[in-house]
Design a protein around this motif. Structure first.
Motif, PDB file in Angstrom:
ATOM      1  N   ALA A   1       0.864  -1.182   0.000  1.00  0.00           N
ATOM      2  CA  ALA A   1       0.000   0.000   0.000  1.00  0.00           C
ATOM      3  C   ALA A   1       0.900   1.230   0.000  1.00  0.00           C
ATOM      4  O   ALA A   1       2.045   1.175   0.467  1.00  0.00           O
ATOM      5  CB  ALA A   1      -0.911   0.016   1.237  1.00  0.00           C
ATOM      6  N   PRO A   2       0.406   2.363  -0.518  1.00  0.00           N
ATOM      7  CA  PRO A   2       1.201   3.600  -0.460  1.00  0.00           C
ATOM      8  C   PRO A   2       1.420   4.017   0.991  1.00  0.00           C
ATOM      9  O   PRO A   2       0.633   3.638   1.868  1.00  0.00           O
ATOM     10  CB  PRO A   2       0.317   4.618  -1.206  1.00  0.00           C
ATOM     11  CG  PRO A   2      -0.631   3.782  -2.017  1.00  0.00           C
ATOM     12  CD  PRO A   2      -0.863   2.536  -1.228  1.00  0.00           C
ATOM     13  N   PRO A   3       2.476   4.782   1.272  1.00  0.00           N
ATOM     14  CA  PRO A   3       3.441   5.342   0.327  1.00  0.00           C
ATOM     15  C   PRO A   3       4.483   4.304  -0.100  1.00  0.00           C
ATOM     16  O   PRO A   3       4.936   3.503   0.722  1.00  0.00           O
ATOM     17  CB  PRO A   3       4.095   6.473   1.119  1.00  0.00           C
ATOM     18  CG  PRO A   3       4.006   6.009   2.552  1.00  0.00           C
ATOM     19  CD  PRO A   3       2.703   5.273   2.661  1.00  0.00           C
ATOM     20  N   TYR A   4       4.839   4.351  -1.378  1.00  0.00           N
ATOM     21  CA  TYR A   4       5.825   3.428  -1.915  1.00  0.00           C
ATOM     22  C   TYR A   4       7.233   4.003  -1.727  1.00  0.00           C
ATOM     23  O   TYR A   4       7.396   5.169  -1.361  1.00  0.00           O
ATOM     24  CB  TYR A   4       5.554   3.196  -3.403  1.00  0.00           C
ATOM     25  CG  TYR A   4       4.172   2.674  -3.706  1.00  0.00           C
ATOM     26  CD1 TYR A   4       3.616   1.641  -2.973  1.00  0.00           C
ATOM     27  CD2 TYR A   4       3.418   3.231  -4.745  1.00  0.00           C
ATOM     28  CE1 TYR A   4       2.346   1.165  -3.256  1.00  0.00           C
ATOM     29  CE2 TYR A   4       2.149   2.753  -5.032  1.00  0.00           C
ATOM     30  CZ  TYR A   4       1.616   1.720  -4.289  1.00  0.00           C
ATOM     31  OH  TYR A   4       0.360   1.262  -4.566  1.00  0.00           O
ATOM     32  N   PRO A   5       8.259   3.183  -2.002  1.00  0.00           N
ATOM     33  CA  PRO A   5       9.622   3.717  -1.965  1.00  0.00           C
ATOM     34  C   PRO A   5       9.782   4.898  -2.927  1.00  0.00           C
ATOM     35  O   PRO A   5       9.001   5.041  -3.874  1.00  0.00           O
ATOM     36  CB  PRO A   5      10.478   2.516  -2.406  1.00  0.00           C
ATOM     37  CG  PRO A   5       9.673   1.329  -2.010  1.00  0.00           C
ATOM     38  CD  PRO A   5       8.246   1.721  -2.229  1.00  0.00           C
ATOM     39  N   PRO A   6      10.774   5.752  -2.717  1.00  0.00           N
ATOM     40  CA  PRO A   6      10.950   6.933  -3.564  1.00  0.00           C
ATOM     41  C   PRO A   6      11.020   6.598  -5.054  1.00  0.00           C
ATOM     42  O   PRO A   6      11.639   5.607  -5.454  1.00  0.00           O
ATOM     43  CB  PRO A   6      12.280   7.523  -3.067  1.00  0.00           C
ATOM     44  CG  PRO A   6      12.406   7.040  -1.667  1.00  0.00           C
ATOM     45  CD  PRO A   6      11.781   5.681  -1.649  1.00  0.00           C
ATOM     46  N   ARG A   7      10.368   7.413  -5.851  1.00  0.00           N
ATOM     47  CA  ARG A   7      10.378   7.357  -7.320  1.00  0.00           C
ATOM     48  C   ARG A   7       9.683   6.120  -7.889  1.00  0.00           C
ATOM     49  O   ARG A   7       9.798   5.834  -9.069  1.00  0.00           O
ATOM     50  CB  ARG A   7      11.819   7.455  -7.875  1.00  0.00           C
ATOM     51  CG  ARG A   7      12.541   8.735  -7.487  1.00  0.00           C
ATOM     52  CD  ARG A   7      13.965   8.758  -8.006  1.00  0.00           C
ATOM     53  NE  ARG A   7      14.766   7.659  -7.475  1.00  0.00           N
ATOM     54  CZ  ARG A   7      15.320   7.670  -6.258  1.00  0.00           C
ATOM     55  NH1 ARG A   7      15.158   8.706  -5.449  1.00  0.00           N
ATOM     56  NH2 ARG A   7      16.040   6.648  -5.841  1.00  0.00           N
ATOM     57  N   MET A   8       8.980   5.369  -7.071  1.00  0.00           N
ATOM     58  CA  MET A   8       8.295   4.178  -7.568  1.00  0.00           C
ATOM     59  C   MET A   8       6.880   4.523  -8.009  1.00  0.00           C
ATOM     60  O   MET A   8       6.120   5.144  -7.267  1.00  0.00           O
ATOM     61  CB  MET A   8       8.254   3.086  -6.500  1.00  0.00           C
ATOM     62  CG  MET A   8       7.613   1.794  -7.000  1.00  0.00           C
ATOM     63  SD  MET A   8       7.706   0.430  -5.814  1.00  0.00           S
ATOM     64  CE  MET A   8       9.471   0.100  -5.830  1.00  0.00           C
ATOM     65  N   GLU A   9       6.528   4.109  -9.238  1.00  0.00           N
ATOM     66  CA  GLU A   9       5.196   4.346  -9.767  1.00  0.00           C
ATOM     67  C   GLU A   9       4.312   3.122  -9.542  1.00  0.00           C
ATOM     68  O   GLU A   9       4.776   2.052  -9.161  1.00  0.00           O
ATOM     69  CB  GLU A   9       5.281   4.695 -11.253  1.00  0.00           C
ATOM     70  CG  GLU A   9       6.069   5.983 -11.509  1.00  0.00           C
ATOM     71  CD  GLU A   9       6.126   6.349 -12.978  1.00  0.00           C
ATOM     72  OE1 GLU A   9       5.610   5.557 -13.822  1.00  0.00           O
ATOM     73  OE2 GLU A   9       6.678   7.416 -13.293  1.00  0.00           O
ATOM     74  N   GLU A  10       3.016   3.278  -9.813  1.00  0.00           N
ATOM     75  CA  GLU A  10       2.038   2.244  -9.488  1.00  0.00           C
ATOM     76  C   GLU A  10       2.306   0.935 -10.219  1.00  0.00           C
ATOM     77  O   GLU A  10       2.135  -0.152  -9.655  1.00  0.00           O
ATOM     78  CB  GLU A  10       0.631   2.741  -9.802  1.00  0.00           C
ATOM     79  CG  GLU A  10      -0.469   1.735  -9.486  1.00  0.00           C
ATOM     80  CD  GLU A  10      -0.485   1.322  -8.024  1.00  0.00           C
ATOM     81  OE1 GLU A  10      -0.670   0.119  -7.744  1.00  0.00           O
ATOM     82  OE2 GLU A  10      -0.288   2.188  -7.148  1.00  0.00           O
TER      83      GLU A  10
END
Length: 244
Positions: free
Chosen positions: A74-83
C-alpha cells in the motif's frame, strides 16, 4: 587455495542462476557470494529464493528489490516508484511463501569474510542519507570507489546493483561488481558471474558468462502473467541499462 563463486542480481531468473551455479561448481568453487536483488523483475521469485535459501554454502545479501516486495502492499511506496512497478512487487509478494518472505527480510546488508589471509567485504551497494540504496555510479573510477566504499574493511570489496558491472583495481585493493546475473540487457542468454581465487594473501578474478535458454525466460513472463512483463523485458532484457 580457495575459489569463491561470485554473482549478483539474479532477479528471479531461475535458468540463469542454475547455469551459473553449475559452471561455478564445475570450476571448483565450494563457497559462494550473492550480492543482492534475488527477486524482482524475473518470473521465478519463489524458485530463486528457495534455491538460494536451501544452500548453506551461499552467502546472500539484501538488495533493494529484496526489500521492495513488502513495502509496496500500500502507499506510500519507496521513492520514485510508480504504481505499475508497485503492482509488480505485489505480485512478487504473492508468489513468495511466508517462509521465503521471512528469509528475505532477514538477509543482512553486508558481511565480511576472511579467507586465505584475504579480507573480503560484500554488500549490494552503499545507502544514501535517506537509508535507501544509492543510485549506482556508471563506470566508476578508483576515486569513485574509494569514496563509495571507504567505510568497508578488506582488500576485496564485492557489490552489485550496477547491472553493467565493473572491476577496478586501486593499489592493493580490488572493487568488483560482476554485473547482473539475471538481467542480460541485450547480451542474450548469458549468466554473468565469476570466480574469485584466493591463495595466501593473493587474489585473482575471472569473469565468466555461462549460457542458458533465454527463450524459456521470455516465455515464462507470459505464462506466469508477470505484471509489467513487456516493459520489464524491454528494459532488463533489451539493450538499455536502466536505473536498478
Amino acid at each position: 587455495m580457495l575459489r569463491i563463486g561470485v554473482f549478483s542480481d539474479p532477479h528471479g531468473n531461475l535458468p540463469a542462476l542454475k547455469a551459473a551455479l553449475a559452471y561455478l561448481e564445475g570450476a571448483g568453487c565450494r563457497e559462494f557470494l550473492c550480492c543482492g536483488d534475488l527477486v524482482g523483475v524475473g518470473p521465478w521469485p519463489q524458485e530463486v529464493a528457495a534455491l538460494l535459501q536451501s544452500r548453506e554454502d551461499i552467502h546472500c545479501l539484501a538488495g533493494n528489490h529484496d526489500r521492495y516486495f513488502d513495502r509496496c502492499l500500500a502507499p506510500p511506496y519507496p521513492p520514485r516508484m510508480e504504481e505499475g512497478e508497485a503492482a509488480h512487487h505485489r505480485w512478487v509478494y504473492s508468489a513468495l511463501t511466508p517462509a521465503s518472505r521471512g528469509w528475505l527480510r532477514d538477509l543482512p546488508l553486508s558481511l565480511t569474510l576472511r579467507r586465505e589471509e584475504v579480507c573480503i567485504s560484500a554488500l549490494h551497494y552503499p545507502l544514501d542519507a535517506a537509508g535507501e540504496f544509492a543510485s549506482p555510479r556508471p563506470s566508476p573510477t578508483a576515486g569513485d570507489c574509494r569514496a563509495l566504499f571507504a567505510h568497508l574493511p578488506g582488500q576485496v570489496v564485492l557489490c552489485g546493483h550496477d547491472h553493467a558491472g565493473f572491476a577496478v583495481a586501486d593499489g592493493a585493493r580490488l572493487y568488483l561488481d560482476p554485473g547482473s546475473l539475471g538481467c542480460p540487457h541485450g547480451l542474450g542468454g548469458v549468466a554473468r558471474c565469476g570466480v574469485l581465487t584466493l591463495d595466501r594473501g593473493r587474489w585473482r578474478w575471472q569473469a565468466v558468462a555461462p549460457a542458458y535458454d533465454l527463450e524459456e525466460v521470455q516465455a515464462a513472463f507470459a505464462r506466469r502473467r508477470v505484471p509489467e512483463g513487456p516493459a520489464l523485458l524491454r528494459a532488463f532484457y533489451g539493450p538499455a541499462h536502466p536505473s536498478p
